[in-house]
Design a protein around this motif. Structure first.
Motif, mmCIF file in Angstrom:
data_model
loop_
_atom_site.group_PDB
_atom_site.id
_atom_site.type_symbol
_atom_site.label_atom_id
_atom_site.label_comp_id
_atom_site.label_asym_id
_atom_site.label_seq_id
_atom_site.Cartn_x
_atom_site.Cartn_y
_atom_site.Cartn_z
ATOM 1 N N TYR A 79 -8.338 -5.580 1.964
ATOM 2 C CA TYR A 79 -7.651 -4.302 1.730
ATOM 3 C C TYR A 79 -8.686 -3.184 1.799
ATOM 4 C CZ TYR A 79 -2.756 -3.735 0.134
ATOM 5 O OH TYR A 79 -1.404 -3.549 0.060
ATOM 6 N N ASP A 89 -6.646 1.405 -0.926
ATOM 7 C CA ASP A 89 -5.506 0.563 -1.269
ATOM 8 C C ASP A 89 -5.839 -0.377 -2.430
ATOM 9 O OD1 ASP A 89 -4.107 1.739 0.805
ATOM 10 O OD2 ASP A 89 -4.507 0.117 2.224
ATOM 11 N N VAL A 113 0.163 -9.379 -1.182
ATOM 12 C CA VAL A 113 -0.943 -8.595 -0.626
ATOM 13 C C VAL A 113 -1.720 -9.570 0.256
ATOM 14 C CG1 VAL A 113 -2.835 -7.040 -1.140
ATOM 15 C CG2 VAL A 113 -0.953 -7.279 -2.766
ATOM 16 N N ALA A 127 0.831 -1.209 0.000
ATOM 17 C CA ALA A 127 0.000 0.000 0.000
ATOM 18 C C ALA A 127 0.864 1.258 0.000
ATOM 19 C CB ALA A 127 -0.934 -0.006 1.204
#
Length: 259
Positions: A141, A145, A132, A114
């Motif tokens: 997320y 982001d 991620v 991010a």
């Protein structure tokens, strides 16, 4: 001081250093809270042309510091406050008005991705690896982001990264658009210096205006908006424009002085 975010300066380049190498520069609550003020300091400093974001030691950022999770997410009130602090840090970096470059070595995971996506450009060493990872923790997320991730790699690839939380090596990160350049780890410092040099030598007002226009377009600005047209026209009245075309006619390098 380890376990901190520090702002360093070398000439016209400021470096925002994530400094907790023993934990792969995982971000503590204190580090998230510190970051916006340092970004604002670099934005105010007229001597700074470019901001670098990097981690101390051999890694970029391992995300949020999981050792704090029990306390941070003990209650909904704590969770809301912590998430607001993290969001404010990432948004402060995204809103930085000058060029911002992420210099990525080793691990770039979760919140580290991010932070990297909040920069304008991402240059990585060939030992960099990305993931991620919220899904591994039963999380998602944030919208901001996820939006930046989708803009970088496309919707389908972003879903793949988010669904699977899989590890992405540097070569794949380059292929899918997560980073702009990859080079040998030992050559990264020289490579980044070469890429930043034209920005440092460039017109500071032009760089800020270019970033503002590009960001506005990415955020859906209307076609030929009055504000962006005014920004375009006003550049022609600047001292840097006169220096630029006079240098071109004289076949010399321009020396831009406006700050």
């Amino acid at each position: 001081m380890s376990g901190a975010v520090r702002l360093l300066r070398q000439g016209a380049v400021a470096t925002l250093l994530l400094d907790q190498p023993a934990r792969r520069n995982a971000m503590t609550r204190a580090m998230w809270r510190t970051l916006p003020a340092l970004v604002a300091e670099a934005a105010r400093d007229a001597s700074v042309a470019v901001l670098r974001l990097e981690g101390a030691g051999g890694h970029f950022c391992g995300g949020a510091d999981i050792s704090e999770f029990a306390e941070t997410y003990a209650t909904l009130e704590n969770t809301t406050r912590a998430n607001a602090e993290i969001g404010a840090a990432v948004e402060a970096l995204a809103a930085f008005p000058k060029p911002a470059v992420a210099v990525i070595r080793g691990a770039c995971v979760g919140g580290g991705v991010a932070l990297a996506l909040a920069c304008d450009l991402r240059f990585a060493a060939d030992d960099a690896r990305f993931a991620v990872t919220p899904a591994k923790l039963g999380l998602i997320y944030s919208q901001a982001d996820a939006t930046r991730l989708m803009r970088a790699v496309g919707a389908a690839r972003a879903k793949d990264l988010l669904f699977t939380a899989r590890l992405v090596e540097a070569a794949e990160a380059l292929r899918i658009g997560l980073v702009e350049e990859v080079c040998a780890a030992e050559a990264l410092e020289d490579f980044v210096a070469q890429r930043i040099a034209p920005m440092v030598a460039g017109s500071r007002p032009a760089l800020r205006a270019i970033k503002a226009v590009a960001n506005a377009i990415e955020d859906g600005a209307e076609w030929e908006s009055a504000e962006l047209r005014t920004m375009f026209d006003e550049a022609f009245a600047g001292d840097d424009f006169r220096e630029g075309y006079e240098a071109f006619l004289a076949k010399r390098a321009p020396v831009f002085r406006a700050r």
